[in-house]
Design a protein around this motif. Sequence first.
Motif, PDB file in Angstrom:
ATOM      1  N   PRO A 108      16.374  -0.534   1.905  1.00  0.00           N
ATOM      2  CA  PRO A 108      16.425   0.439   3.012  1.00  0.00           C
ATOM      3  C   PRO A 108      15.079   1.103   3.279  1.00  0.00           C
ATOM      4  N   ASP A 109      14.288   1.343   2.220  1.00  0.00           N
ATOM      5  CA  ASP A 109      12.955   1.922   2.403  1.00  0.00           C
ATOM      6  C   ASP A 109      12.075   1.012   3.255  1.00  0.00           C
ATOM      7  N   VAL A 110      12.076  -0.264   2.918  1.00  0.00           N
ATOM      8  CA  VAL A 110      11.268  -1.222   3.691  1.00  0.00           C
ATOM      9  C   VAL A 110      11.814  -1.328   5.111  1.00  0.00           C
ATOM     10  N   GLY A 111      13.139  -1.172   5.249  1.00  0.00           N
ATOM     11  CA  GLY A 111      13.740  -1.174   6.582  1.00  0.00           C
ATOM     12  C   GLY A 111      13.214  -0.044   7.447  1.00  0.00           C
ATOM     13  N   ARG A 137       6.448  13.753  -3.750  1.00  0.00           N
ATOM     14  CA  ARG A 137       6.208  12.751  -2.727  1.00  0.00           C
ATOM     15  C   ARG A 137       7.268  12.860  -1.633  1.00  0.00           C
ATOM     16  N   PRO A 138       6.911  12.530  -0.399  1.00  0.00           N
ATOM     17  CA  PRO A 138       7.907  12.575   0.676  1.00  0.00           C
ATOM     18  C   PRO A 138       8.896  11.429   0.542  1.00  0.00           C
ATOM     19  N   THR A 139      10.092  11.627   1.066  1.00  0.00           N
ATOM     20  CA  THR A 139      11.067  10.553   1.132  1.00  0.00           C
ATOM     21  C   THR A 139      10.755   9.679   2.342  1.00  0.00           C
ATOM     22  N   LEU A 140      11.296   8.481   2.350  1.00  0.00           N
ATOM     23  CA  LEU A 140      11.102   7.619   3.518  1.00  0.00           C
ATOM     24  C   LEU A 140      11.769   8.218   4.748  1.00  0.00           C
ATOM     25  N   GLU A 173       0.824  -1.209   0.000  1.00  0.00           N
ATOM     26  CA  GLU A 173       0.000   0.000   0.000  1.00  0.00           C
ATOM     27  C   GLU A 173       0.858   1.259   0.000  1.00  0.00           C
ATOM     28  N   VAL A 174       1.973   1.223   0.721  1.00  0.00           N
ATOM     29  CA  VAL A 174       2.871   2.382   0.738  1.00  0.00           C
ATOM     30  C   VAL A 174       3.490   2.586  -0.647  1.00  0.00           C
ATOM     31  N   GLU A 175       3.840   1.499  -1.319  1.00  0.00           N
ATOM     32  CA  GLU A 175       4.361   1.616  -2.680  1.00  0.00           C
ATOM     33  C   GLU A 175       3.342   2.284  -3.603  1.00  0.00           C
ATOM     34  N   LYS A 176       2.078   1.897  -3.474  1.00  0.00           N
ATOM     35  CA  LYS A 176       1.027   2.517  -4.287  1.00  0.00           C
ATOM     36  C   LYS A 176       0.903   4.002  -3.962  1.00  0.00           C
ATOM     37  N   LYS A 177       0.938   4.323  -2.687  1.00  0.00           N
ATOM     38  CA  LYS A 177       0.753   5.712  -2.267  1.00  0.00           C
ATOM     39  C   LYS A 177       1.901   6.593  -2.730  1.00  0.00           C
ATOM     40  N   LEU A 178       3.118   6.057  -2.674  1.00  0.00           N
ATOM     41  CA  LEU A 178       4.288   6.844  -3.065  1.00  0.00           C
ATOM     42  C   LEU A 178       4.573   6.750  -4.563  1.00  0.00           C
ATOM     43  N   ARG A 191       8.551   1.712  -6.402  1.00  0.00           N
ATOM     44  CA  ARG A 191       8.938   0.450  -5.768  1.00  0.00           C
ATOM     45  C   ARG A 191       9.901   0.758  -4.630  1.00  0.00           C
ATOM     46  N   LEU A 192       9.607   0.259  -3.446  1.00  0.00           N
ATOM     47  CA  LEU A 192      10.442   0.527  -2.291  1.00  0.00           C
ATOM     48  C   LEU A 192      11.730  -0.279  -2.345  1.00  0.00           C
TER      49      LEU A 192
END
Length: 296
Positions: A124-127, A163-166, A112-117, A120-121
């Motif tokens: 490190p993003d998923v971390g 879009r915001p960064t992680l 869902e976060v990938e869709k919102k941003l 593809r995460l």
Amino acid sequence: MASILIHTAEEPVTLTAQAAKRLLERGDGDAALLYLALLRHHGSVQPRSLAGELRWERSRIEAAESVLRELRLLAPAAEDVPEPADERPDYQREDIARRLESSEEFRMLTAEVEKKLGKRLTTPDVGVLLGLNDYLGLPADVIFLLVNHCVERITRKYGAGRRPTLRQIEKEGYAWARRGIDTQRAAVEYLKKYTERQGAIPQYMRALGLGDRMPVASEEKYLAAWQEMGFPPETVALACDKTVLKCHELKWAYCNGILKRWHEAGLHTPEDVQRADRPPAGKAPVRDTGDAWKYV
């Protein structure tokens, strides 16, 4: 007698006899492992920042931390949630893969976060998401509200497409944790108040004589603080007038000092301030240094 231990060339970790005695008597393996991990880092990190290294859930590391505090092997806990700069866990690829495999909720959150941003995460993003969930203890639904909030804030500030960064999301997540926003209900209440404050900002900017422009980040912090203290735009306008009379221009810090003093005195409306400024019968007002009146 020859040593049966295999010695490496690395720097040794020193465990005092007293600490070893306490740990052995307690018989808690997790507490002992956590203590060794802290010794390896020379006690320079928070226990929960080792969640990734130890591959432990937050509940497990908190339990071990609690035992070490009972044994007086750790200093008293700090009240503040650490900043994300150096204290967040260093999750490895295998840690992330393990969580994605074992938790359907976390997999759904990542998708869902990938869709919102709209991207593809990376690992490190998923971390970062794992740290918010595992280290800070924010539930998946709260993290998704957090991400939506950050997206809306960046879009409002910079326009559609940004879009915001992680890293920005992580920083805001730590701010939420410090405020105790760790349930969906608390998040919804906070976002409602945030929306109300944002909607009132134009009134405050006009009260300060700044027209219809949007405030910069430092100005927005002052406006939010004044709203939280309970000041309507009309009272802020009075503080602004006093600031300009004294400084010949709007100085945010000076204006903030006036409002803080009024807040401490329980003066929030223009009527409150005017009553406080009204001289007692038979007394003449004399301006003191600063912004208060004395009567002689």
